[in-house]
Enzyme design. Structure first.
Site, short mmCIF file in Angstrom:
data_model
loop_
_atom_site.label_atom_id
_atom_site.label_comp_id
_atom_site.label_asym_id
_atom_site.label_seq_id
_atom_site.Cartn_x
_atom_site.Cartn_y
_atom_site.Cartn_z
N ARG A 169 -6.32 11.65 -5.91
CA ARG A 169 -7.09 10.36 -6.45
C ARG A 169 -8.50 10.51 -6.16
O ARG A 169 -8.92 10.54 -5.15
CB ARG A 169 -6.38 9.37 -5.76
CG ARG A 169 -6.80 8.16 -6.50
CD ARG A 169 -6.11 6.95 -5.96
NE ARG A 169 -6.08 6.33 -4.61
CZ ARG A 169 -5.49 5.22 -4.14
NH1 ARG A 169 -5.03 4.36 -5.09
NH2 ARG A 169 -5.38 5.15 -2.83
N ASP A 453 -5.97 0.08 3.72
CA ASP A 453 -7.04 0.64 3.11
C ASP A 453 -8.04 -0.20 2.54
O ASP A 453 -7.92 -1.43 2.96
CB ASP A 453 -6.35 1.93 2.11
CG ASP A 453 -5.59 1.15 1.09
OD1 ASP A 453 -5.97 0.05 0.78
OD2 ASP A 453 -5.40 2.04 -0.02
#
Length: 539
Positions: A169, A453
């Site tokens: 990603r 996150d």
């Protein structure tokens, strides 16, 4: 007279890193420079378009499926390309940053896929950007090992057929990479991450029987998916591999993308591998886009918004139906729990919640789901094994029973829960603790038994902002105000100082994190992404 040679990428204001010359080769940087020349102008136009769309939502307080793409949705004949063998069974995916220890543990975890993250689980320090690339190449070459300096425990890769398939990603379109510039202009972080990884590993992965596979974050429209598709076509031609070798899974983690799922798959159809339901960023996107829409768009505490909330059910069920109609994988959301070695009771309760969540996803028709910790892999695996058995996926479950109207996706007021004072405290506590770690270069952080996150910090600061601007009254009678947020933040900072001690407090970035959280939570001019002002402070 010959044309002047094109400018080359300059490495700016960056300390040299060990082995960086293996990543930052002249050929790789030339490729990234070419991506930048070809595609950054369109990326800039699409970022401007986001602002225009947000202004329209502020004016109308609504969203709808696009009339101009109705023909794409109505055409039942098109499907995405068949999944390659390495991505056909995705029943459990583990996520995490690309530091050396995580690289080994994730590949060894027993999950089918590892989302190797240069985005929300990674603070984009130059070291993380460059050495993360090196760790992945080292893993593919089987020259990676790691010994923990504190525990002296050693880590090494299992046999190749036991390793997870990597889906990488890159950063979202909004972020720049200040250390790589062309003629004084920073290259988008997405093109740096994608370009370096693709250039070095595309052929290497093909030789391993896999391929260059990507997760695309923060996508807001099918036009952004079209840009990625054009990048894939260009990149495959540039390095001389067959068109369609790249596969991309798009995170449906913005409210606008939820109205364009079919169109996103259509734009990427030769390269599409599926869609994923990214929960926290999705809630952040709802708050961001409808932040001035009045009381009916006010979200309660984040932990009160479960996946069984009607508007979240509408989103996930529409995602499954859309994916399976078009032959794509539908990947479920994150189980963020971090097991505790000290508290068996905490584990028992959390494991039951994770199991219920994964059972629901498997029974709803998802083909796989995410976990944040290797100990959760067996739990998620059991949920999907029970439904899939020997089948690699359940794309044959078309979910034609699902019918979602445009208004269902933004029916926030179907929730009974309300914001609470404890919810404010939690948002402040998690926000400060996460931002402090991020400023030290850590993007995936265990806080209160959850792996957090950047999406977590975004929802935390967005809720503080929304509650204050909507003049929410908590159950204890207190109004959500800037003064109250400052008071709670000061108390949290003092509690952290007491908890960790004066020396550790002074060595950290706690005051800086406190100030930044309040800046992005209290400024009337709402920052599109917390990571934009945070990146200015990341050294």
């Amino acid at each position: 007279m010959s044309a002047p040679a094109p400018s080359t990428l300059a490495i700016v204001d960056a300390e040299p890193l060990p082995r960086q010359e293996e990543v930052l080769t002249d050929a790789a940087l030339t490729f990234v420079a070419e991506l930048h020349r070809q595609f950054t102008p369109r990326r800039n136009e699409l970022l401007a378009r986001r602002g225009e769309r947000r202004a329209e939502i502020a004016r109308t307080s609504t969203l709808d499926f696009l009339p101009e793409t109705a023909a794409v949705r109505a055409d039942d004949s098109w499907k995405v390309a068949p999944a390659p063998a390495a991505l056909n069974d995705r029943r459990v995916e583990i996520t995490g940053p690309t530091d050396r220890k995580m690289t080994i543990n994730a590949l060894n975890s027993g999950a089918k896929v590892w989302l190797a993250d240069f985005e929300d689980a990674s603070a984009p320090t130059w070291e993380n950007v460059v050495l993360g690339q090196l760790n992945l190449t080292d893993a593919y070459e089987r020259r990676i090992d790691f010994t923990d300096p504190r525990s002296s425990k050693s880590y090494a890769l299992k046999p190749a057929d036991e390793l997870a398939t990597v889906v990488m990603r890159p950063r979202g379109w909004h972020l720049e990479e200040r250390h790589l510039q062309l003629d004084g202009v920073s290259v988008p972080g997405a093109l740096v991450d994608f370009g370096l990884y693709f250039f070095h590993n595309a052929q290497r992965l093909i030789d391993l029987g896999k391929g260059p596979y990507f997760y695309l974050p923060k996508t807001e429209s099918h036009l952004e998916a079209r840009l990625w598709n054009d990048i894939f076509v260009f990149a495959q031609e540039y390095v001389g591999i067959p068109q369609g070798t790249v596969r991309a899974t798009v995170l449906i983690e913005t409210i606008t993308a939820a109205y364009e799922m079919e169109e996103i798959l259509y734009e990427l159809r030769d390269h599409a591998a599926g869609l994923n339901a990214g929960r926290w960023d999705y809630l952040f996107s709802i708050v961001k886009n409808f932040r001035d829409g009045g009381a009916k768009f006010v979200l309660p505490d984040r932990n009160a918004v479960t996946m069984t909330a009607p508007f979240m059910r509408a989103y996930t069920e529409l995602l499954v139906r859309t994916c399976h109609k078009r032959g794509a994988h539908a990947i479920g959301g994150m189980a963020a729990f971090i097991p505790s070695r000290r508290d068996a009771e905490v584990n028992k309760v959390a494991f039951e919640k994770v199991k219920a969540d994964k059972d629901r996803e498997a029974n709803d028709g998802f083909d796989g789901s995410w976990v944040a910790h290797p100990d959760l892999v067996p739990i998620a695996l059991a949920s999907f094994d029970a439904v899939l058995g020997e089948k690699p996926n359940q794309k044959d479950r078309l979910r034609e029973d699902v019918s979602v109207a445009a208004g269902d996706l933004i029916a926030i007021d179907t929730l009974d829960a309300k914001p609470t004072y404890e919810g404010l405290r939690n948002a402040v506590a998690v926000g400060i603790r996460y931002i402090e770690a991020w400023l030290r270069g850590l993007g995936a952080v265990a806080i209160f038994n959850l792996m957090e996150d950047a999406a977590t910090a975004e929802i935390s600061r967005s809720q503080i902002w929304q509650w204050i601007n909507a003049d929410v009254v908590f159950e204890n009678g207190e109004h959500a105000t800037a003064e109250l947020a400052r008071k709670v933040a000061a108390e949290e900072l003092a509690a952290i100082r007491t908890e960790i001690g004066e020396e550790a407090f002074a060595a950290g970035k706690w005051q800086q994190a406190h100030d930044l959280l309040l800046q992005v939570s209290l400024d009337q001019d709402y920052a599109d992404f917390l990571t934009l002002p945070a990146y200015e402070q990341l050294r």
